[in-house]
Motif scaffolding. Structure first.
Motif, mmCIF file in Angstrom:
data_model
loop_
_atom_site.group_PDB
_atom_site.id
_atom_site.type_symbol
_atom_site.label_atom_id
_atom_site.label_comp_id
_atom_site.label_asym_id
_atom_site.label_seq_id
_atom_site.Cartn_x
_atom_site.Cartn_y
_atom_site.Cartn_z
ATOM 1 N N LYS A 154 -58.003 54.973 25.213
ATOM 2 C CA LYS A 154 -57.143 56.082 25.622
ATOM 3 C C LYS A 154 -56.201 56.475 24.499
ATOM 4 O O LYS A 154 -55.838 57.653 24.349
ATOM 5 C CB LYS A 154 -56.348 55.698 26.872
ATOM 6 C CG LYS A 154 -55.515 56.827 27.452
ATOM 7 C CD LYS A 154 -54.822 56.392 28.733
ATOM 8 C CE LYS A 154 -53.983 57.530 29.309
ATOM 9 N NZ LYS A 154 -53.310 57.119 30.576
ATOM 10 N N ALA A 155 -55.795 55.501 23.676
ATOM 11 C CA ALA A 155 -54.897 55.767 22.551
ATOM 12 C C ALA A 155 -55.640 56.269 21.322
ATOM 13 O O ALA A 155 -55.019 56.502 20.274
ATOM 14 C CB ALA A 155 -54.111 54.508 22.208
ATOM 15 N N GLY A 156 -56.959 56.422 21.431
ATOM 16 C CA GLY A 156 -57.745 56.943 20.321
ATOM 17 C C GLY A 156 -58.246 55.902 19.350
ATOM 18 O O GLY A 156 -58.688 56.229 18.246
ATOM 19 N N VAL A 157 -58.206 54.629 19.752
ATOM 20 C CA VAL A 157 -58.639 53.535 18.888
ATOM 21 C C VAL A 157 -60.142 53.283 19.092
ATOM 22 O O VAL A 157 -60.640 53.337 20.218
ATOM 23 C CB VAL A 157 -57.844 52.251 19.189
ATOM 24 C CG1 VAL A 157 -58.346 51.080 18.353
ATOM 25 C CG2 VAL A 157 -56.359 52.482 18.949
ATOM 26 N N VAL A 216 -61.765 34.762 35.075
ATOM 27 C CA VAL A 216 -60.863 35.577 35.882
ATOM 28 C C VAL A 216 -60.106 36.557 35.002
ATOM 29 O O VAL A 216 -59.564 37.564 35.496
ATOM 30 C CB VAL A 216 -59.867 34.719 36.707
ATOM 31 C CG1 VAL A 216 -60.595 33.851 37.712
ATOM 32 C CG2 VAL A 216 -58.959 33.890 35.808
ATOM 33 N N LEU A 217 -60.079 36.303 33.688
ATOM 34 C CA LEU A 217 -59.427 37.226 32.761
ATOM 35 C C LEU A 217 -60.352 38.345 32.299
ATOM 36 O O LEU A 217 -60.015 39.089 31.370
ATOM 37 C CB LEU A 217 -58.889 36.472 31.540
ATOM 38 C CG LEU A 217 -57.475 35.890 31.662
ATOM 39 C CD1 LEU A 217 -57.440 34.760 32.675
ATOM 40 C CD2 LEU A 217 -56.964 35.398 30.319
ATOM 41 N N LEU A 218 -61.483 38.500 32.955
ATOM 42 C CA LEU A 218 -62.427 39.553 32.570
ATOM 43 C C LEU A 218 -61.767 40.928 32.585
ATOM 44 O O LEU A 218 -61.954 41.740 31.667
ATOM 45 C CB LEU A 218 -63.629 39.532 33.518
ATOM 46 C CG LEU A 218 -64.701 40.605 33.327
ATOM 47 C CD1 LEU A 218 -65.332 40.514 31.952
ATOM 48 C CD2 LEU A 218 -65.771 40.479 34.423
ATOM 49 N N ASP A 219 -60.968 41.202 33.597
ATOM 50 C CA ASP A 219 -60.323 42.515 33.676
ATOM 51 C C ASP A 219 -59.272 42.712 32.594
ATOM 52 O O ASP A 219 -58.977 43.859 32.217
ATOM 53 C CB ASP A 219 -59.692 42.721 35.058
ATOM 54 C CG ASP A 219 -60.705 43.190 36.097
ATOM 55 O OD1 ASP A 219 -61.870 43.421 35.723
ATOM 56 O OD2 ASP A 219 -60.327 43.321 37.273
ATOM 57 N N ASP A 220 -58.671 41.627 32.095
ATOM 58 C CA ASP A 220 -57.741 41.775 30.978
ATOM 59 C C ASP A 220 -58.447 42.436 29.794
ATOM 60 O O ASP A 220 -57.898 43.332 29.143
ATOM 61 C CB ASP A 220 -57.198 40.415 30.538
ATOM 62 C CG ASP A 220 -56.165 39.840 31.478
ATOM 63 O OD1 ASP A 220 -56.362 39.936 32.713
ATOM 64 O OD2 ASP A 220 -55.161 39.292 30.988
ATOM 65 N N ALA A 221 -59.674 41.982 29.513
ATOM 66 C CA ALA A 221 -60.437 42.544 28.407
ATOM 67 C C ALA A 221 -60.779 44.006 28.666
ATOM 68 O O ALA A 221 -60.645 44.859 27.779
ATOM 69 C CB ALA A 221 -61.714 41.728 28.184
ATOM 70 N N HIS A 222 -61.227 44.309 29.890
ATOM 71 C CA HIS A 222 -61.559 45.697 30.229
ATOM 72 C C HIS A 222 -60.329 46.595 30.139
ATOM 73 O O HIS A 222 -60.402 47.722 29.638
ATOM 74 C CB HIS A 222 -62.163 45.754 31.629
ATOM 75 C CG HIS A 222 -63.610 45.358 31.684
ATOM 76 N ND1 HIS A 222 -64.626 46.126 31.143
ATOM 77 C CD2 HIS A 222 -64.228 44.274 32.226
ATOM 78 C CE1 HIS A 222 -65.790 45.545 31.350
ATOM 79 N NE2 HIS A 222 -65.577 44.412 32.008
ATOM 80 N N GLN A 223 -59.196 46.106 30.627
ATOM 81 C CA GLN A 223 -57.979 46.907 30.601
ATOM 82 C C GLN A 223 -57.511 47.149 29.172
ATOM 83 O O GLN A 223 -57.058 48.248 28.829
ATOM 84 C CB GLN A 223 -56.885 46.220 31.414
ATOM 85 C CG GLN A 223 -57.148 46.198 32.915
ATOM 86 C CD GLN A 223 -56.136 45.339 33.659
ATOM 87 O OE1 GLN A 223 -54.983 45.219 33.264
ATOM 88 N NE2 GLN A 223 -56.580 44.731 34.743
ATOM 89 N N ASP A 258 -47.660 51.218 22.619
ATOM 90 C CA ASP A 258 -48.292 52.352 21.955
ATOM 91 C C ASP A 258 -49.357 51.807 21.005
ATOM 92 O O ASP A 258 -49.051 51.280 19.940
ATOM 93 C CB ASP A 258 -47.232 53.154 21.187
ATOM 94 C CG ASP A 258 -47.835 54.309 20.396
ATOM 95 O OD1 ASP A 258 -49.036 54.601 20.571
ATOM 96 O OD2 ASP A 258 -47.104 54.906 19.579
ATOM 97 N N LEU A 259 -50.611 51.941 21.408
ATOM 98 C CA LEU A 259 -51.715 51.385 20.628
ATOM 99 C C LEU A 259 -52.284 52.382 19.633
ATOM 100 O O LEU A 259 -53.233 52.043 18.905
ATOM 101 C CB LEU A 259 -52.821 50.889 21.563
ATOM 102 C CG LEU A 259 -52.408 49.862 22.626
ATOM 103 C CD1 LEU A 259 -53.631 49.398 23.426
ATOM 104 C CD2 LEU A 259 -51.687 48.676 22.008
ATOM 105 N N SER A 260 -51.748 53.576 19.597
ATOM 106 C CA SER A 260 -52.274 54.592 18.689
ATOM 107 C C SER A 260 -52.100 54.143 17.244
ATOM 108 O O SER A 260 -51.155 53.426 16.905
ATOM 109 C CB SER A 260 -51.566 55.926 18.910
ATOM 110 O OG SER A 260 -50.185 55.826 18.623
ATOM 111 N N ALA A 261 -53.014 54.543 16.418
ATOM 112 C CA ALA A 261 -53.015 54.266 14.979
ATOM 113 C C ALA A 261 -53.385 52.832 14.639
ATOM 114 O O ALA A 261 -53.372 52.450 13.462
ATOM 115 C CB ALA A 261 -51.672 54.619 14.331
ATOM 116 N N LEU A 262 -53.721 52.000 15.646
ATOM 117 C CA LEU A 262 -54.244 50.676 15.327
ATOM 118 C C LEU A 262 -55.652 50.802 14.764
ATOM 119 O O LEU A 262 -56.385 51.754 15.046
ATOM 120 C CB LEU A 262 -54.272 49.784 16.568
ATOM 121 C CG LEU A 262 -52.951 49.433 17.251
ATOM 122 C CD1 LEU A 262 -53.187 48.352 18.292
ATOM 123 C CD2 LEU A 262 -51.889 48.998 16.261
ATOM 124 N N GLY A 263 -56.045 49.814 13.986
ATOM 125 C CA GLY A 263 -57.398 49.789 13.472
ATOM 126 C C GLY A 263 -58.406 49.473 14.563
ATOM 127 O O GLY A 263 -58.040 49.175 15.710
#
Length: 318
Positions: A251-254, A237-244, A221-226
């Motif tokens: 999506k969590a409103g951050v 190869v970790l490019l999609d990790d950053a995008h995801q 739950d990433l909501s309310a993070l700064g």
């Protein structure tokens, strides 16, 4: 096209792939990383008695603002010594202090040891009198994941959350599901799907779950993070990790910013003080984080020491 100086990062990763083994010589690993980064001028390093950590104190830095810095290394290597200079450049550019911490590593220690240790370091900062809104968390690779999961663990413990986070080249998906594992397979000098899954097996141990939110924040739950600022190299190869991670946070409103640096390798910021791309990235992070810590905007990008002595001798200048 990547600068000649940034090619040193690619060469480092290529050499690491050629010599990769299940066991890690920590001292050699630290040296291999640290040699990529110039020593930032006007920065002092002070050991911390209460923690396995080092204070990074740029001359003239704000005393009441701090970056909590979490090193990468696949949960099996890396330390405050391998990364102190890179975080020194960032702290100097931002004009704040930094606390670079160590945490327990696999295979001797498995999840949740790292996130427990980094959360303890965050709580220690709060106990020292640093206000949560004057703390930002940053980290590279698995340290980038910890920059998020540390907040989730802190929230579980009822602690106030920091002002912002700056994960770069974050490694969050230990199932290695991203399509960039295929599209960037021939461009990434070190990482590939089997290697990441192998690191995950060591880090998680026999009973670990790669979908545990304290392992992979995409399931948390990433909501309310700064606000979060993510940087990533275009050839990883970790490019999609950053995008995801960016998509999940949005999506969590951050509030999220994501910068992709073309032709760059994993954690290319380790070439700070040498490579223009690394200095650009460090400058962007510094300029972004200052207002989130209640400091005035930078008038322009700082001088990060690209002309430090020794570059000609190392063959890393044009």
């Amino acid at each position: 096209m990547a600068s000649k100086q940034s090619e040193a990062v690619k060469a480092h990763w290529a050499a690491s792939r050629a010599g990769s083994q299940s066991s890690v010589d920590q001292e050699a690993s630290d040296h291999g990383w640290a040699v990529l980064t110039t020593e930032p001028r006007g920065v002092d390093y002070l050991s911390v008695e209460e923690l396995p950590a080092v204070w990074v104190v740029p001359h003239g830095a704000a005393a009441d603002r701090v970056l909590l810095c979490l090193h990468g290394g696949g949960f099996i290597s890396g330390s405050m010594y391998s990364h102190r200079k890179m975080f020194g450049h960032l702290a100097k550019a931002a004009g704040v202090r930094a606390l670079v911490v160590d945490y327990r590593l696999a295979p001797a220690y498995t999840h949740p040891a790292p996130v427990d240790d980094t959360t303890a370091a965050y709580e220690w900062l709060l106990d020292q009198g640093f206000a949560a809104e004057r703390i930002a968390i940053t980290g590279d690779s698995v340290g980038g994941a910890l920059a998020i999961t540390t907040q989730l663990r802190a929230r579980e413990r009822g602690l106030p959350l920091p002002a912002a986070a700056m994960p770069f080249s974050p490694a969050v998906d230990f199932e290695a599901t991203g399509t960039s594992y295929d599209t960037n397979r021939d461009r990434d000098a070190f990482f590939h799907r089997d290697l990441v899954r192998g690191l995950a097996a060591m880090f998680l141990g026999a009973d670990g779950d790669p979908r545990d939110p304290l392992v992979n924040p995409l399931y948390g739950d990433l909501s309310a993070l700064g606000p979060i600022y993510i940087q990533v190299g275009g050839d990883e190869v970790l490019l999609d990790d950053a995008h995801q991670l960016a998509a999940a946070a949005e999506k969590a409103g951050v509030e999220v910013r994501l910068d992709v640096f073309p032709d760059m390798q994993h954690t290319f910021q380790m070439a700070a003080g040498r490579a223009p791309e690394a200095d650009d990235a460090i400058g962007r992070m510094a300029a972004w984080v200052r207002p989130h810590l209640g400091l005035p905007d930078l008038p322009d990008l700082p001088d990060l020491g690209l002309t430090d002595l020794g570059l000609t001798d190392l063959g890393l200048t044009d």
